[in-house]
Design a protein around this motif. Structure first.
Motif, PDB file in Angstrom:
ATOM      1  N   ARG A  52      38.676  45.491  32.668  1.00 57.67           N
ATOM      2  CA  ARG A  52      39.928  45.477  33.411  1.00 57.67           C
ATOM      3  C   ARG A  52      40.713  46.734  33.032  1.00 57.67           C
ATOM      4  O   ARG A  52      40.771  47.126  31.866  1.00 57.67           O
ATOM      5  N   GLY A  83      37.975  50.944  38.425  1.00 60.81           N
ATOM      6  CA  GLY A  83      38.131  49.573  38.897  1.00 60.81           C
ATOM      7  C   GLY A  83      39.577  49.259  39.210  1.00 60.81           C
ATOM      8  O   GLY A  83      40.484  50.032  38.909  1.00 60.81           O
ATOM      9  N   PRO A  84      39.827  48.105  39.830  1.00 56.47           N
ATOM     10  CA  PRO A  84      41.211  47.703  40.130  1.00 56.47           C
ATOM     11  C   PRO A  84      41.985  47.507  38.837  1.00 56.47           C
ATOM     12  O   PRO A  84      41.437  47.065  37.823  1.00 56.47           O
ATOM     13  N   ASP A  96      44.297  45.378  37.829  1.00 54.09           N
ATOM     14  CA  ASP A  96      44.680  44.055  37.333  1.00 54.09           C
ATOM     15  C   ASP A  96      43.542  43.037  37.293  1.00 54.09           C
ATOM     16  O   ASP A  96      43.658  42.005  36.635  1.00 54.09           O
TER      17      ASP A  96
END
Length: 287
Positions: free
Chosen positions: A125, A130-131, A133
């Motif tokens: 995370r 990557g995103p 959240d």
């Protein structure tokens, strides 16, 4: 016998008593408190975010206000020897996932986190690709990395617990040279030892050996007491102008801040400022 000799003697005994360890810690605290009062300095942001290295997550550049070193400080060697005593006597943790969190000191910056399972499956995370959240599976299943190569939980658990034997294992270990520093290629164990005490799920006896091995590093300096522990400075084994910086809590045998991070390919990224470092075993994978 001086304080360092007594701490080293504690390390050499198979089972020092709880009282002996407590007395050693108290000597460390007394020496840290002795002398003129130190000016309290904080951590502050002094710049904008930048990439720590190609493929790594963004990190913030900031300056650490160096505490005044008035001659009453303990040595870096003593700090690491006391951390070695603590590590050896700390119960081994357990859990389903090895959870690592790095966070820069930019206001509002999101942490970078990873959860690695023993079968090599990995979730992240806050990584650059990557995103911000969401917890997402890593692009490829892999285990942990050390000296430019994958390393399994089982391999870490089987590492030597004697400092010289551990250094010899590191020197003999083969990795991808593209993911290794010049010092690692020529057999210097410093960066690999730092990785063992910073990011990896290293067993307590092996962590103790790594702390003891690092305590013998020429040029190691204790800068002084800071929030969370002792600010240590290592000469760059690759010959760079910037030293390696860590904050070590000897009472918990933990690196709480560092300016280096292990990337997924096993290489080590260096940052212009500190990341906070938090590691733990957990049974929970956030969704």
């Amino acid at each position: 016998m001086n304080d360092l000799d007594e701490i080293a003697t504690l390390l050499g005994e198979p089972e020092p008593s709880a009282g002996a360890v407590a007395r050693g810690r108290e000597r460390l605290r007394r020496r840290a408190r002795s002398g003129r009062a130190r000016r309290r300095m904080g951590w502050f942001v002094a710049g904008a975010a930048l990439a720590a290295a190609a493929g790594s997550a963004a990190a913030v550049v900031f300056t650490a206000g160096a505490p005044v070193n008035d001659g009453a400080s303990v040595t870096g060697k003593e700090v690491l020897l006391m951390a070695a005593v603590t590590a050896e006597r700390t119960p081994q943790g357990s859990g389903t996932y090895w959870h690592v969190t790095h966070k820069g000191f930019e206001t509002g910056s999101a942490p970078m986190e990873s959860w690695t399972r023993r079968d090599g499956r990995r979730w992240t995370r806050g990584m650059e690709d990557g995103p911000p959240d969401a917890v997402v599976p890593a692009p490829a299943a892999r285990t942990l990395s050390l000296k430019g190569a994958e390393v399994s939980f089982e391999e870490l658990e089987g590492l030597p617990t004697d400092p010289e034997a551990l250094k010899a294992w590191i020197v003999a270990r083969k990795g991808e040279e593209a993911n290794m520093s010049a010092s690692e290629i020529r057999g210097d164990p410093t960066l690999t030892l730092l990785a063992l005490i910073t990011d990896l799920p290293t067993p307590t006896a092996v962590r103790s050996a790594a702390f003891r091995a690092l305590a013998a590093t020429p040029g190691l300096v204790d800068v002084g007491a800071v929030e969370g522990g002792r600010h240590l400075r290592f000469p760059d084994p690759d010959g760079g102008e910037d030293d390696l910086e860590l904050v070590v809590d000897p009472d918990k045998a933990r690196v709480v801040r560092a300016d280096l991070v292990i990337l997924d390919d096993g290489s080590i990224a260096f940052n212009a400022g500190f990341f906070s470092v938090d590691t733990e075993w957990t049974d929970r994978l956030p969704r």
